[in-house]
Design a protein around this motif. Structure first.
Motif, PDB file in Angstrom:
ATOM      1  N   SER A  52       0.818  -1.199   0.000  1.00 23.03           N
ATOM      2  CA  SER A  52       0.000   0.000   0.000  1.00 23.03           C
ATOM      3  C   SER A  52       0.859   1.260   0.000  1.00 23.03           C
ATOM      4  CB  SER A  52      -0.913   0.004   1.221  1.00 23.03           C
ATOM      5  OG  SER A  52      -0.141   0.128   2.405  1.00 23.03           O
ATOM      6  N   TRP A  53       0.218   2.371  -0.320  1.00 23.89           N
ATOM      7  CA  TRP A  53       0.925   3.642  -0.212  1.00 23.89           C
ATOM      8  C   TRP A  53       1.061   4.007   1.255  1.00 23.89           C
ATOM      9  CZ3 TRP A  53      -1.509   8.530   1.061  1.00 23.89           C
ATOM     10  CH2 TRP A  53      -2.877   8.416   1.356  1.00 23.89           C
ATOM     11  N   ASN A  54       1.987   4.880   1.573  1.00 25.16           N
ATOM     12  CA  ASN A  54       2.331   5.109   2.968  1.00 25.16           C
ATOM     13  C   ASN A  54       1.219   5.726   3.777  1.00 25.16           C
ATOM     14  OD1 ASN A  54       4.762   3.992   2.474  1.00 25.16           O
ATOM     15  ND2 ASN A  54       5.989   5.725   3.135  1.00 25.16           N
ATOM     16  N   GLY A  55       0.294   6.396   3.092  1.00 27.38           N
ATOM     17  CA  GLY A  55      -0.761   7.072   3.836  1.00 27.38           C
ATOM     18  C   GLY A  55      -1.882   6.153   4.269  1.00 27.38           C
ATOM     19  N   TRP A  56      -1.881   4.936   3.774  1.00 23.90           N
ATOM     20  CA  TRP A  56      -2.948   3.979   4.120  1.00 23.90           C
ATOM     21  C   TRP A  56      -2.304   2.724   4.637  1.00 23.90           C
ATOM     22  CZ3 TRP A  56      -4.061  -0.472   0.794  1.00 23.90           C
ATOM     23  CH2 TRP A  56      -5.107  -1.256   1.310  1.00 23.90           C
ATOM     24  N   SER A  57      -2.534   2.385   5.857  1.00 22.23           N
ATOM     25  CA  SER A  57      -2.002   1.180   6.478  1.00 22.23           C
ATOM     26  C   SER A  57      -0.476   1.163   6.511  1.00 22.23           C
ATOM     27  CB  SER A  57      -2.522  -0.076   5.772  1.00 22.23           C
ATOM     28  OG  SER A  57      -3.926  -0.139   5.819  1.00 22.23           O
ATOM     29  N   GLY A  58       0.155   2.279   6.266  1.00 24.90           N
ATOM     30  CA  GLY A  58       1.585   2.392   6.447  1.00 24.90           C
ATOM     31  C   GLY A  58       2.417   1.385   5.690  1.00 24.90           C
ATOM     32  N   GLY A  59       2.159   1.205   4.398  1.00 26.18           N
ATOM     33  CA  GLY A  59       2.976   0.284   3.629  1.00 26.18           C
ATOM     34  C   GLY A  59       2.640  -1.173   3.921  1.00 26.18           C
ATOM     35  N   ARG A  60       1.371  -1.452   4.086  1.00 31.74           N
ATOM     36  CA  ARG A  60       0.938  -2.820   4.370  1.00 31.74           C
ATOM     37  C   ARG A  60       1.180  -3.702   3.147  1.00 31.74           C
ATOM     38  NH1 ARG A  60      -4.912  -4.363   7.116  1.00 31.74           N
ATOM     39  NH2 ARG A  60      -4.483  -6.591   7.415  1.00 31.74           N
ATOM     40  N   THR A  61       1.512  -4.978   3.393  1.00 34.93           N
ATOM     41  CA  THR A  61       1.839  -5.888   2.290  1.00 34.93           C
ATOM     42  C   THR A  61       0.824  -7.023   2.187  1.00 34.93           C
ATOM     43  OG1 THR A  61       3.307  -7.156   3.738  1.00 34.93           O
ATOM     44  CG2 THR A  61       4.297  -5.378   2.447  1.00 34.93           C
ATOM     45  N   TYR A  62       0.684  -7.525   0.971  1.00 36.44           N
ATOM     46  CA  TYR A  62      -0.249  -8.603   0.677  1.00 36.44           C
ATOM     47  C   TYR A  62       0.446  -9.566  -0.284  1.00 36.44           C
ATOM     48  CZ  TYR A  62      -3.471  -5.039   2.350  1.00 36.44           C
ATOM     49  OH  TYR A  62      -4.088  -4.078   3.106  1.00 36.44           O
ATOM     50  N   TYR A  63       0.142 -10.861  -0.137  1.00 38.46           N
ATOM     51  CA  TYR A  63       0.788 -11.878  -0.960  1.00 38.46           C
ATOM     52  C   TYR A  63      -0.203 -12.923  -1.438  1.00 38.46           C
ATOM     53  CZ  TYR A  63       5.068 -10.026   1.101  1.00 38.46           C
ATOM     54  OH  TYR A  63       6.092  -9.204   1.497  1.00 38.46           O
ATOM     55  N   ALA A  64       0.067 -13.438  -2.618  1.00 40.96           N
ATOM     56  CA  ALA A  64      -0.652 -14.620  -3.073  1.00 40.96           C
ATOM     57  C   ALA A  64      -0.216 -15.811  -2.218  1.00 40.96           C
ATOM     58  CB  ALA A  64      -0.341 -14.890  -4.542  1.00 40.96           C
ATOM     59  N   ASP A  65      -1.116 -16.737  -2.001  1.00 41.02           N
ATOM     60  CA  ASP A  65      -0.792 -17.898  -1.165  1.00 41.02           C
ATOM     61  C   ASP A  65       0.394 -18.666  -1.721  1.00 41.02           C
ATOM     62  OD1 ASP A  65      -4.250 -18.725  -0.290  1.00 41.02           O
ATOM     63  OD2 ASP A  65      -2.823 -17.314   0.589  1.00 41.02           O
ATOM     64  N   SER A  66       0.538 -18.684  -3.040  1.00 39.81           N
ATOM     65  CA  SER A  66       1.589 -19.477  -3.673  1.00 39.81           C
ATOM     66  C   SER A  66       2.991 -18.949  -3.407  1.00 39.81           C
ATOM     67  CB  SER A  66       1.353 -19.557  -5.178  1.00 39.81           C
ATOM     68  OG  SER A  66       1.348 -18.258  -5.752  1.00 39.81           O
ATOM     69  N   VAL A  67       3.100 -17.683  -2.972  1.00 43.26           N
ATOM     70  CA  VAL A  67       4.424 -17.105  -2.754  1.00 43.26           C
ATOM     71  C   VAL A  67       4.642 -16.683  -1.308  1.00 43.26           C
ATOM     72  CG1 VAL A  67       4.440 -16.285  -5.134  1.00 43.26           C
ATOM     73  CG2 VAL A  67       3.821 -14.698  -3.289  1.00 43.26           C
ATOM     74  N   LYS A  68       3.609 -16.777  -0.496  1.00 53.99           N
ATOM     75  CA  LYS A  68       3.717 -16.362   0.904  1.00 53.99           C
ATOM     76  C   LYS A  68       4.835 -17.128   1.584  1.00 53.99           C
ATOM     77  CE  LYS A  68      -0.261 -15.390   2.400  1.00 53.99           C
ATOM     78  NZ  LYS A  68      -1.661 -15.483   2.906  1.00 53.99           N
ATOM     79  N   ASP A  69       5.601 -16.440   2.403  1.00 57.41           N
ATOM     80  CA  ASP A  69       6.738 -16.984   3.152  1.00 57.41           C
ATOM     81  C   ASP A  69       7.957 -17.247   2.283  1.00 57.41           C
ATOM     82  OD1 ASP A  69       4.439 -18.990   5.083  1.00 57.41           O
ATOM     83  OD2 ASP A  69       5.224 -16.982   5.513  1.00 57.41           O
ATOM     84  N   ARG A  70       7.858 -16.996   0.966  1.00 55.60           N
ATOM     85  CA  ARG A  70       9.035 -17.135   0.082  1.00 55.60           C
ATOM     86  C   ARG A  70       9.422 -15.794  -0.539  1.00 55.60           C
ATOM     87  NH1 ARG A  70       8.804 -20.031  -4.482  1.00 55.60           N
ATOM     88  NH2 ARG A  70       6.564 -19.737  -4.791  1.00 55.60           N
ATOM     89  N   PHE A  71       8.435 -14.960  -0.839  1.00 57.44           N
ATOM     90  CA  PHE A  71       8.677 -13.674  -1.482  1.00 57.44           C
ATOM     91  C   PHE A  71       8.427 -12.544  -0.484  1.00 57.44           C
ATOM     92  CE2 PHE A  71       7.542 -14.939  -6.155  1.00 57.44           C
ATOM     93  CZ  PHE A  71       8.428 -16.002  -6.069  1.00 57.44           C
ATOM     94  N   THR A  72       9.158 -11.441  -0.664  1.00 55.15           N
ATOM     95  CA  THR A  72       8.964 -10.258   0.172  1.00 55.15           C
ATOM     96  C   THR A  72       8.915  -9.021  -0.710  1.00 55.15           C
ATOM     97  OG1 THR A  72      10.156 -11.277   2.019  1.00 55.15           O
ATOM     98  CG2 THR A  72       9.840  -8.899   2.091  1.00 55.15           C
ATOM     99  N   ILE A  73       7.839  -8.260  -0.591  1.00 55.42           N
ATOM    100  CA  ILE A  73       7.694  -7.009  -1.324  1.00 55.42           C
ATOM    101  C   ILE A  73       8.077  -5.864  -0.398  1.00 55.42           C
ATOM    102  CG2 ILE A  73       5.251  -6.741  -0.720  1.00 55.42           C
ATOM    103  CD1 ILE A  73       4.789  -5.526  -3.500  1.00 55.42           C
ATOM    104  N   SER A  74       8.745  -4.852  -0.965  1.00 49.35           N
ATOM    105  CA  SER A  74       9.118  -3.681  -0.180  1.00 49.35           C
ATOM    106  C   SER A  74       9.221  -2.482  -1.110  1.00 49.35           C
ATOM    107  CB  SER A  74      10.438  -3.920   0.554  1.00 49.35           C
ATOM    108  OG  SER A  74      11.487  -4.140  -0.375  1.00 49.35           O
ATOM    109  N   ARG A  75       9.313  -1.306  -0.517  1.00 51.50           N
ATOM    110  CA  ARG A  75       9.447  -0.099  -1.309  1.00 51.50           C
ATOM    111  C   ARG A  75      10.372   0.877  -0.600  1.00 51.50           C
ATOM    112  NH1 ARG A  75       3.567   2.027  -2.037  1.00 51.50           N
ATOM    113  NH2 ARG A  75       4.620   3.716  -3.166  1.00 51.50           N
ATOM    114  N   ASP A  76      11.086   1.655  -1.402  1.00 46.66           N
ATOM    115  CA  ASP A  76      11.939   2.722  -0.898  1.00 46.66           C
ATOM    116  C   ASP A  76      11.466   3.999  -1.579  1.00 46.66           C
ATOM    117  OD1 ASP A  76      13.913   4.571  -0.316  1.00 46.66           O
ATOM    118  OD2 ASP A  76      15.528   3.108  -0.426  1.00 46.66           O
ATOM    119  N   ASN A  77      10.658   4.764  -0.866  1.00 47.56           N
ATOM    120  CA  ASN A  77      10.066   5.954  -1.486  1.00 47.56           C
ATOM    121  C   ASN A  77      11.111   7.008  -1.820  1.00 47.56           C
ATOM    122  OD1 ASN A  77       7.447   4.905  -1.419  1.00 47.56           O
ATOM    123  ND2 ASN A  77       7.070   5.706   0.637  1.00 47.56           N
TER     124      ASN A  77
END
Length: 128
Positions: A52-77
């Motif tokens: 998410s964008w920083n103004g909503w849920s503070g950069g909350r992340t969501y994953y497909a079940d197939s990649v959960k615990d293996r992939f990590t999404i992040s952002r550097d604004n």
């Protein structure tokens, strides 16, 4: 408007790791909800992860079940860049990976049609 450029794809053996990057143009990157999608030959584009964008849920992340615990999404604004760290890769992860962006957020982060901007894609191939 924003332009997106992915990089970091390549060929890796099963169990290996890759880190994808998505560089965005523009000065309002922090206001965009960002996502990663992938598309394998003969298959529909599918959701991988979103942040998410920083103004909503503070950069909350969501994953497909197939990649959960293996992939990590992040952002550097500060760098206008989003990342996807992919570990424990499997042959079924082979696909073209796309980054996507939208502002304002329209809900259902896992649906491709809710994103306005797309990169050109980067190929990820995982050999067995």
């Amino acid at each position: 408007q924003v332009q997106l450029v992915e990089s970091g794809g390549g060929l890796v053996q099963a169990g290996g790791s890759l880190r994808l990057s998505c560089a965005a143009s523009g000065r309002t990157f922090s206001t965009y909800t960002m996502g990663w999608f992938r598309q394998a030959p003969g298959k529909e584009r599918e959701f991988v992860a979103a942040i998410s964008w920083n103004g909503w849920s503070g950069g909350r992340t969501y994953y497909a079940d197939s990649v959960k615990d293996r992939f990590t999404i992040s952002r550097d604004n500060a760098k206008n860049t989003m990342y996807l760290q992919m570990n424990s890769l499997k042959p079924e992860d082979t696909a073209v990976y796309y980054c996507a962006a939208v502002t304002p957020y329209r809900g259902s982060y896992y649906l491709p049609h809710n994103y306005d901007y797309w990169g050109q894609g980067t190929q990820v191939t995982v050999s067995s």
